[in-house]
Structures are given as C-alpha cells and as structure tokens.
Design an enzyme around this catalytic site. Structure first.
Site, PDB file in Angstrom:
ATOM      1  N   TYR A   1      50.412 121.901  37.093  1.00 49.43           N
ATOM      2  CA  TYR A   1      48.994 121.798  36.752  1.00 49.43           C
ATOM      3  C   TYR A   1      48.730 120.535  35.945  1.00 49.43           C
ATOM      4  O   TYR A   1      47.808 119.763  36.242  1.00 49.43           O
ATOM      5  CB  TYR A   1      48.584 123.042  35.957  1.00 49.43           C
ATOM      6  CG  TYR A   1      47.198 123.003  35.367  1.00 49.43           C
ATOM      7  CD1 TYR A   1      46.085 123.260  36.152  1.00 49.43           C
ATOM      8  CD2 TYR A   1      47.011 122.740  34.011  1.00 49.43           C
ATOM      9  CE1 TYR A   1      44.801 123.246  35.606  1.00 49.43           C
ATOM     10  CE2 TYR A   1      45.747 122.730  33.455  1.00 49.43           C
ATOM     11  CZ  TYR A   1      44.648 122.985  34.251  1.00 49.43           C
ATOM     12  OH  TYR A   1      43.384 122.966  33.706  1.00 49.43           O
ATOM     13  N   SER A   3      41.745 118.158  32.385  1.00 45.07           N
ATOM     14  CA  SER A   3      42.315 118.940  31.292  1.00 45.07           C
ATOM     15  C   SER A   3      43.179 118.069  30.397  1.00 45.07           C
ATOM     16  O   SER A   3      43.808 117.102  30.861  1.00 45.07           O
ATOM     17  CB  SER A   3      43.172 120.083  31.860  1.00 45.07           C
ATOM     18  OG  SER A   3      43.919 120.728  30.838  1.00 45.07           O
TER      19      SER A   3
END
Length: 265
Positions: free
Chosen positions: A152, A139
């Site tokens: 995250y 990501s």
C-alpha cells in the site's frame, strides 16, 4: 473566499463511506453535482445541504467498467469537470508472508485503478470547454515506512509520482494534484485502533491532537478542484495535522520530561 463549485460535475471514487463520503458531502455543500462509485452502494445515501449524491456501481480496477462509468456520467450530465480518486486501502499483512496475489491486488487498487480512472476522465476533459481537474487521495504511508502495509505504501508513493507526470502531460487543459492524508477518524477506525481509549491515544500522537475528520480531507480536495487553485498542478499537499512526533523525542524525554521543554537563553 468560499469554494463555489456550482454547476460542476464531480466523480468521487470509493465515495459511499468514510473519507469518500466526507469528500462527497463537501462537494455537495459547494454546489457541485456529485456522482459516487464503488463496487456496492453504501448503507445510506451521501447527503448534505439538502442534496444527495448519485451512485453508480463500478470496480475501478476493471478498465472496461471504468470506461462505462465515465461514459455514463457524461451521458447523464453532459460533462465531467472533476475527479477525486479516493478508492483505495489495505488490510494489515506482513510483507514476508502476504501472497503475491495479495500484493498485486493492493497495487491494482491503489495505483493502477486511479490511473485507469484518470486516463478515461482526461479523454473527456481535454475535449470540453474549461478542461478539468483530477485529485488523487494519497497517504503519508507513501512517504514514510509502512510496516504491515508495505505494498500500500509503495503504491501510494507511486501515485504521488504519477501526479507529477500527469500534470505535465495533460497540461494546460487538466490539472492533477494529490492530497497526502494522515490519520482519519471514520466509522471504521475502531478496526485499526481499538476502542475510544485506543483512538484517543493515537490522536494524541498528532501535533494538532486529533485525527482528521473526512470533511477535513474533502475541503482540501474541493480547494484543489476549484478556481482558487487554478495555478496549482503537480502538487502533493500533506493533510496530516502536522505529521508524527519523532520517536526519538519520546525516547529521550521518557525519563527526563524537562528535556522536552523549550530552552531559554
């Protein structure tokens, strides 16, 4: 030249909805046998080109469950050619108030789980003709500040670092690469961005003026798994529509639209 993965066996973790389902459909279109896994089956089978992906239940954070998953795939199909580590994600939670257990679970899912799956898959790929490939779905949160999803973002940064190390350790039999994903429009996008107005406003911040479709991510994953990328390993490939327009440009042009216009000599 189209990607042809006919005869290949592919495992897509977290492959029952959203980005994972889009990845599975692209691999089905390319002729691969696709096995998806998640803790629970999706609302509908993953299908495309008249073919259907198989499903096996697995919590990819559990090492024993992962070992059983890889064994089941090989037992059923005789080999495992490619793995796409897609399972991951995080709800919004400020870092200052999220519990230690919350942070631990996020890092487990987004960093340790892909390592567990890759480790088990590598053991198979190293011993089979043709080796194999592993694609991590990472990501942009791992490459820029990620407020509200700090654990995250840190886990995804670690995942991209892991790719470089595994690509060296497991060469030449196994290639390892990463797809660094930006904004994606899925069936759950409204939970993050609100109604259609909110989705359109977010999409307008992307240089290509739209969010990715799950299949956009799938096509890049299929390329990296295919012989077309046979000399690509240890790479982190951004798939983000051009990234994000810098905030200072919006601030600088808010009261002076002409400032955004190209300067001519």
């Amino acid at each position: 030249m189209a990607v042809d993965l006919s005869g290949a066996v592919v495992l897509v973790t977290g492959g029952v909805r959203g980005v994972g389902a889009g990845i599975g459909r692209v691999f089905l279109d390319a002729g691969a046998t696709v096995v998806t896994c998640a803790r629970h089956p999706g609302d509908a089978p993953v299908e495309s080109s008249g073919r259907t992906a198989e499903f096996l239940p697995c919590d990819v954070r559990d090492g024993e469950a992962v070992a059983a998953l890889i064994h089941a795939v090989v037992e059923r199909h005789g080999r495992l050619d490619h793995v796409v580590n897609n399972a991951g994600g995080s709800p919004f939670a400020p870092a200052a108030t999220a519990s230690p257990n919350f942070h631990r679970k996020i890092v487990e899912l987004n960093l340790l789980a892909p390592l567990l799956v890759s480790q088990a898959a590598n053991a198979v790929m190293q011993e089979q003709p043709g080796g194999g490939s592993i694609v991590m779905i990472s990501s942009v949160s791992g490459h820029r500040p990620s407020p509200g999803t700090a654990a995250y973002g840190a886990a995804k940064a670690g995942l991209d670092s892991l790719v470089g190390s595994l690509a060296v350790e497991w060469a030449p039999r196994v290639r390892v690469n990463s797809v660094v994903v930006g904004l994606v429009h899925t069936e759950r996008s409204h939970l993050h961005y609100g109604d259609e107005t909110g989705l359109a406003a977010v999409a307008a911040t992307v240089p290509l003026r739209r969010m990715a479709a799950p299949e956009d991510v799938g096509r890049v994953a299929a390329f990296l798994a295919s012989p077309l990328a046979g000399y690509v390993s240890g790479a982190t490939l951004p798939v983000h529509g051009g990234g994000e327009r810098p905030a200072f440009l919006a601030a600088a042009t808010a009261d002076n639209p002409e400032a955004a216009a190209p300067q001519r000599k």
